[in-house]
Design a protein around this motif. Structure first.
Motif, PDB file in Angstrom:
ATOM      1  N   GLY A 638      29.078   7.569  17.256  1.00 30.14           N
ATOM      2  CA  GLY A 638      29.771   6.665  16.361  1.00 30.14           C
ATOM      3  C   GLY A 638      28.847   5.662  15.728  1.00 30.14           C
ATOM      4  N   THR A 639      29.409   4.904  14.805  1.00 29.00           N
ATOM      5  CA  THR A 639      28.681   3.866  14.083  1.00 29.00           C
ATOM      6  C   THR A 639      29.577   2.649  13.942  1.00 29.00           C
ATOM      7  OG1 THR A 639      27.459   5.529  12.820  1.00 29.00           O
ATOM      8  CG2 THR A 639      27.464   3.294  11.960  1.00 29.00           C
ATOM      9  N   VAL A 640      29.008   1.491  14.215  1.00 31.46           N
ATOM     10  CA  VAL A 640      29.707   0.221  14.063  1.00 31.46           C
ATOM     11  C   VAL A 640      29.019  -0.567  12.954  1.00 31.46           C
ATOM     12  CG1 VAL A 640      30.334  -1.953  15.160  1.00 31.46           C
ATOM     13  CG2 VAL A 640      30.427   0.173  16.475  1.00 31.46           C
ATOM     14  N   ASN A 641      29.819  -1.089  12.025  1.00 32.32           N
ATOM     15  CA  ASN A 641      29.261  -1.872  10.929  1.00 32.32           C
ATOM     16  C   ASN A 641      29.984  -3.212  10.850  1.00 32.32           C
ATOM     17  OD1 ASN A 641      29.506  -2.766   7.881  1.00 32.32           O
ATOM     18  ND2 ASN A 641      27.667  -1.521   7.997  1.00 32.32           N
ATOM     19  N   TYR A 642      29.200  -4.275  10.694  1.00 26.86           N
ATOM     20  CA  TYR A 642      29.801  -5.597  10.500  1.00 26.86           C
ATOM     21  C   TYR A 642      29.100  -6.288   9.344  1.00 26.86           C
ATOM     22  CZ  TYR A 642      32.424  -9.784  11.569  1.00 26.86           C
ATOM     23  OH  TYR A 642      33.298 -10.834  11.490  1.00 26.86           O
ATOM     24  N   LYS A 643      29.920  -6.877   8.463  1.00 34.72           N
ATOM     25  CA  LYS A 643      29.402  -7.539   7.273  1.00 34.72           C
ATOM     26  C   LYS A 643      29.590  -9.048   7.390  1.00 34.72           C
ATOM     27  CE  LYS A 643      30.937  -3.660   4.359  1.00 34.72           C
ATOM     28  NZ  LYS A 643      31.774  -2.967   5.359  1.00 34.72           N
ATOM     29  N   PHE A 644      28.579  -9.771   6.950  1.00 36.12           N
ATOM     30  CA  PHE A 644      28.662 -11.217   6.771  1.00 36.12           C
ATOM     31  C   PHE A 644      28.466 -11.467   5.283  1.00 36.12           C
ATOM     32  CE2 PHE A 644      27.234 -10.458  11.067  1.00 36.12           C
ATOM     33  CZ  PHE A 644      27.922 -11.385  11.839  1.00 36.12           C
ATOM     34  N   PRO A 645      29.559 -11.309   4.489  1.00 29.39           N
ATOM     35  CA  PRO A 645      29.416 -11.302   3.025  1.00 29.39           C
ATOM     36  C   PRO A 645      28.845 -12.615   2.504  1.00 29.39           C
ATOM     37  CG  PRO A 645      31.655 -10.699   3.728  1.00 29.39           C
ATOM     38  CD  PRO A 645      30.953 -11.211   4.913  1.00 29.39           C
ATOM     39  N   PRO A 646      27.982 -12.508   1.484  1.00 33.85           N
ATOM     40  CA  PRO A 646      27.410 -11.268   0.959  1.00 33.85           C
ATOM     41  C   PRO A 646      25.963 -11.063   1.394  1.00 33.85           C
ATOM     42  CG  PRO A 646      27.143 -12.984  -0.664  1.00 33.85           C
ATOM     43  CD  PRO A 646      27.722 -13.644   0.569  1.00 33.85           C
ATOM     44  N   PHE A 647      25.546 -11.749   2.455  1.00 31.94           N
ATOM     45  CA  PHE A 647      24.110 -11.840   2.731  1.00 31.94           C
ATOM     46  C   PHE A 647      23.613 -10.942   3.859  1.00 31.94           C
ATOM     47  CE2 PHE A 647      25.484 -16.074   1.169  1.00 31.94           C
ATOM     48  CZ  PHE A 647      24.825 -16.036  -0.049  1.00 31.94           C
ATOM     49  N   LEU A 648      24.483 -10.476   4.746  1.00 30.30           N
ATOM     50  CA  LEU A 648      23.998  -9.762   5.926  1.00 30.30           C
ATOM     51  C   LEU A 648      24.911  -8.586   6.234  1.00 30.30           C
ATOM     52  CD1 LEU A 648      22.002  -9.659   8.335  1.00 30.30           C
ATOM     53  CD2 LEU A 648      23.567 -11.183   9.576  1.00 30.30           C
ATOM     54  N   ASN A 649      24.289  -7.456   6.511  1.00 33.76           N
ATOM     55  CA  ASN A 649      25.008  -6.239   6.877  1.00 33.76           C
ATOM     56  C   ASN A 649      24.308  -5.624   8.079  1.00 33.76           C
ATOM     57  OD1 ASN A 649      26.807  -4.133   6.778  1.00 33.76           O
ATOM     58  ND2 ASN A 649      25.749  -3.033   5.153  1.00 33.76           N
ATOM     59  N   ILE A 650      25.046  -5.443   9.189  1.00 34.78           N
ATOM     60  CA  ILE A 650      24.467  -4.911  10.417  1.00 34.78           C
ATOM     61  C   ILE A 650      25.196  -3.620  10.773  1.00 34.78           C
ATOM     62  CG2 ILE A 650      24.038  -5.318  12.868  1.00 34.78           C
ATOM     63  CD1 ILE A 650      24.044  -8.303  12.283  1.00 34.78           C
ATOM     64  N   GLU A 651      24.413  -2.577  11.052  1.00 33.80           N
ATOM     65  CA  GLU A 651      24.986  -1.286  11.405  1.00 33.80           C
ATOM     66  C   GLU A 651      24.232  -0.696  12.587  1.00 33.80           C
ATOM     67  OE1 GLU A 651      26.627   1.524   8.369  1.00 33.80           O
ATOM     68  OE2 GLU A 651      24.881   2.715   8.984  1.00 33.80           O
ATOM     69  N   VAL A 652      24.977  -0.253  13.604  1.00 33.43           N
ATOM     70  CA  VAL A 652      24.396   0.361  14.796  1.00 33.43           C
ATOM     71  C   VAL A 652      25.139   1.662  15.062  1.00 33.43           C
ATOM     72  CG1 VAL A 652      23.909   0.127  17.252  1.00 33.43           C
ATOM     73  CG2 VAL A 652      23.784  -1.885  15.771  1.00 33.43           C
ATOM     74  N   GLY A 653      24.397   2.744  15.273  1.00 34.41           N
ATOM     75  CA  GLY A 653      25.027   4.034  15.546  1.00 34.41           C
ATOM     76  C   GLY A 653      24.273   4.805  16.607  1.00 34.41           C
ATOM     77  N   SER A 654      24.951   5.738  17.237  1.00 40.16           N
ATOM     78  CA  SER A 654      24.310   6.582  18.248  1.00 40.16           C
ATOM     79  C   SER A 654      25.047   7.905  18.351  1.00 40.16           C
ATOM     80  CB  SER A 654      24.277   5.885  19.610  1.00 40.16           C
ATOM     81  OG  SER A 654      25.585   5.767  20.143  1.00 40.16           O
ATOM     82  N   GLN A 655      24.358   8.909  18.885  1.00 45.05           N
ATOM     83  CA  GLN A 655      24.931  10.213  19.178  1.00 45.05           C
ATOM     84  C   GLN A 655      24.401  10.677  20.532  1.00 45.05           C
ATOM     85  OE1 GLN A 655      27.165  12.132  17.420  1.00 45.05           O
ATOM     86  NE2 GLN A 655      27.353  10.534  15.843  1.00 45.05           N
TER      87      GLN A 655
END
Length: 749
Positions: A638-655
């Motif tokens: 899966g992948t988790v994404n969290y946005k801090f609009p509009p300056f920061l985008n964090i995404e973490v994923g694994s399989q």
């Protein structure tokens, strides 16, 4: 075989049905002489006299009803620019959702307003310009009628070949936010578009994405199941006077770059390079472009995603180099998903015969001519020359391709092409790993036929490879067809690849087979429900060849849910059969291999879930459990994404893949992890970091890229990359380390 192909082509024509619809919506563009000031305000006097068009309708979650948040726009033009001002109704109490401020944003995850132009009214190719409430621009080239990809194969309409977001051109805009609405102004140079001199009408549409109420709306009605960029369901923009020939557009993009590398796995151990080069973009006419590149450098291109491979075949990775992605549909959108005669990632990459590793083969120069010769005739010519690598025994190669595409009927095409790879400009007195007289060529033709309303689509193609030796079975051919209505979709894909079909510049992961895949998907459309559509689907894929008969099949039975929130859920059952044609270790651990000619029947169960990407928090989950050859497989990811609009985008994923096989075969556990952090300090200053761990590849990749856009389309890049062995202690066993910088400057002349 020829009679069969002619029959299939005739049958495809017979399915093309006339499309009748109500009179197209129109917007009138008045020619002006007053200068416009881009300030996000409608203060110029001519806007008061301009036609105002509104009445947007929903595209999703429910099509063809009035949009909940309305939009309106006006259009004007002068000799050099096309002007559009749009006003979008808004809910000021809610925040806009956007992950970062980078140009060419992904439309499915942000708020935006966009306009599409089919300048030749061929309903096949077009342009898209869009902007977000934060003033971030994006532009794209549209092909295949703005609808999916013909070569996705296997019962899937998806694909991105029709929407080329990598195309760049310089245009101007301004956005201003108000209480209850926002205004966007577009100023698009005519010389950035290709069109016919003297025309008065273009096909035209507008669509808007709104995250606050999860609504997508369009100016002209487009039913669910079609993309909002569909070029057969547009309105029209009518200019007051015939358009004059646009001014010649000449763009120079010089660059300088430098890189240093420390390498512990190959020679040289340390190296430093300084380079300079030049890209030239020239408009030869209002409908024909010439692109030139000299000593190109691609050090700023984003690194590839590291993926776990559980198949017997090569994985397909997308092209990211801008020179090759511009007008890519002409050169790369040919054949099927498993038989592509042109795969531009092969250019600039060669196999080192001393190490059996693929190495970068620097490109000396390249030229690309693309555009329209007439209303219904499109041309593409590509020529690239690479340098020789004496230490690796690799000669200097020339890569060439020519394509002619003719529009027929209303929005269909027929095309022919030839591809050539051959060594040139080499010293005959030196030894090379390849015979300098060898050549590799591919020629072919294709037809892409569709009904006027694009519900029915078909593709027919034949490709043939030529080499010094005239080998039999050196061809590939196929026919695909699909039909879609609001509540169902049916597809059939058939293609064959000969044993000796060998496009060296193409992508052909397997050979010597025929493939057939019929599929059907039904959609229920419930009223007053949180579910937008749901329904069952079945997809049957099988492979066979003359010697072994049936070698593979995959019966995919699924049930899909699409929610009004834009979430998506699917459950699948796969019934599979595999007959191995060569020894294969599915654990890929160099253990005891399953023997050739052995046969396996197995079943597994899969799910995939995705939440709406227009939320601060979004999630993608996937899983699989069941049989795998003669063993078992368990997968979760899966992948988790969290946005801090509009300056920061964090995404973490694994399989995680757990493969268990009986003795004496090897079991395996494959784990991959990726983390991507994007920081937007402003619309011109960005930092992105990418961390990847993959124990199957025995690699940890760390990449950091800093970008400063000091002028429109002019950038300074700093790129840092580390590669480590994926074993304990982590980040201690270095493979390679590199540092690179690049400066490019866009000059309009």
């Amino acid at each position: 075989m020829k009679l069969k192909i002619y029959f299939i082509l005739l049958l495809s024509f017979s399915f093309l049905k006339a499309y009748s619809m109500s009179e197209k919506r129109k917007i009138f563009a008045k020619k002006i002489s007053e200068e416009i000031v881009l300030d996000g305000e409608i203060t110029e006097s001519f806007w008061g006299d301009a036609q105002v068009s509104s009445g947007f309708v929903q595209y999703s979650p429910r099509d063809s009803i009035p949009a909940e948040l309305q939009s309106e726009f006006r259009v004007a033009y002068d000799d050099k620019f096309l002007y559009i001002v749009a006003q979008m109704e808004d809910i000021p109490e809610k925040k806009f959702i956007i992950g970062d401020l980078k140009r060419d944003f992904f439309g499915g995850s942000v708020d935006y307003m966009s306009f599409t132009f089919d300048t030749f009214q061929d309903e096949t190719n077009g342009y898209m310009f869009g902007i977000s409430p934060f003033g971030v621009q994006r532009e794209a080239l549209l092909s295949n009628g703005g609808e999916g990809s013909y070569n996705s194969g296997g019962g899937s309409r998806g694909g991105s070949g029709w929407f080329n977001i990598n195309w760049n051109t310089k245009w101007y805009s301004e956005v201003k936010l108000y209480d209850g609405y926002w205004i966007a102004e577009f100023k698009i140079p005519f010389n950035s578009l290709r069109y016919k001199e003297g025309t008065k009408v273009w096909n035209f549409n507008s669509y808007r994405g709104n995250s606050k109420i999860n609504e997508n709306s369009v100016w002209t009605i487009i039913p669910l199941g079609f993309t909002p960029a569909n070029l057969s369901m547009t309105g029209e923009i009518e200019f007051e006077f015939p358009l004059e020939k646009s001014s010649q557009n000449l763009v120079l993009i010089p660059y300088m770059s430098g890189s240093g590398i420390r390498n512990k796995v190959s020679s040289p151990e340390k190296d430093f390079n300084f380079d300079a080069g030049l890209d030239i973009k020239m408009a030869l006419s209002s409908s024909l472009n010439l692109d030139l590149t000299f000593n190109p450098d691609f050090s700023q291109v984003e690194v590839d995603e590291q993926r776990t491979n559980l198949t017997r075949f090569e994985l397909f990775l997308p092209e990211k180099r801008e020179f090759f992605t511009d007008n890519a549909d002409l050169f790369s959108n040919l054949g099927s998903r498993e038989s592509r005669p042109m795969f531009t990632r092969r250019i600039g990459i060669a196999k080192d015969t001393t190490t059996s590793q693929y190495v970068q083969n620097p490109i000396i120069y390249g030229a690309k001519l693309s555009g329209k010769l007439s209303d219904d005739l499109r041309i593409g010519i590509l020529n690239m020359q690479t340098s020789k690598l004496s230490n690796s025994g690799i000669p200097s190669y020339n890569y060439g391709m020519a394509v002619l595409e003719k529009n027929i009927l209303k929005n269909s095409t027929v095309s022919g092409f030839i591809i050539n790879k051959q060594s040139f400009f080499n010293d005959d007195s030196k030894d090379y790993a390849h015979d300098l007289d060898n050549f590799n060529r591919v020629f072919g033709f294709e037809s892409k036929l569709q009904s006027n309303d694009t519900r029915f689509k078909s593709q027919l193609y034949y490709h043939h490879s030529l080499e010094n030796e005239n080998n039999p079975n050196s061809n590939s051919y196929g026919v695909n067809a699909s039909y879609e209505k609001r509540n169902f979709e049916s597809n059939i894909y058939f293609y064959a690849v000969g044993k000796n079909f060998n496009p060296e510049v193409g992508f052909v992961p397997r050979k010597d087979y025929i493939f057939l895949s019929p599929s059907f998907q039904y959609k229920f459309l419930p009223e007053n429900s949180s579910i937008n559509t749901h329904g069952p689907g079945v997809d049957y894929e099988f492979y066979r060849n003359r010697l072994n008969g049936l070698t593979d099949y995959d019966i995919d039975i699924d049930y899909n849910f699409r929610f009004k929130s834009s979430a998506y859920l699917v459950f699948k059952t796969n019934l599979l059969y595999t007959k191995l044609l060569y020894d294969f270790d599915p654990s890929r651990s160099d253990g005891v291999a399953l023997p050739a000619s052995s046969e396996y029947n197995y079943t597994n169960y899969t799910f995939y879930f995705r939440t709406s990407e227009r939320k601060l928090f979004s999630l993608r989950l996937n899983g699989k459990i069941g049989d795998f050859f003669n063993g078992d497989i368990k997968n979760i990811g899966g992948t988790v994404n969290y946005k801090f609009p509009p300056f920061l985008n964090i995404e973490v994923g694994s399989q995680y893949n757990n493969l268990i096989f009986p003795d004496p075969y090897s079991s395996a556990n494959f784990f991959s992890l990726n983390s991507k952090i994007s920081v937007s300090f402003s619309k011109d200053l960005f930092l992105s970091t990418y961390l990847q761990y993959n124990n199957q590849l025995d690699n940890i990749n760390l990449n950091a890229r800093f970008q400063w856009r000091f002028q429109p389309l002019s950038d300074f890049f700093l790129v840092y990359t580390d590669n480590y062995y994926a074993e304990n202690p982590l980040f201690m066993n270095l493979k390679s380390r590199s540092f690179a910088f690049k400066v490019n400057y866009w000059i309009n002349i």
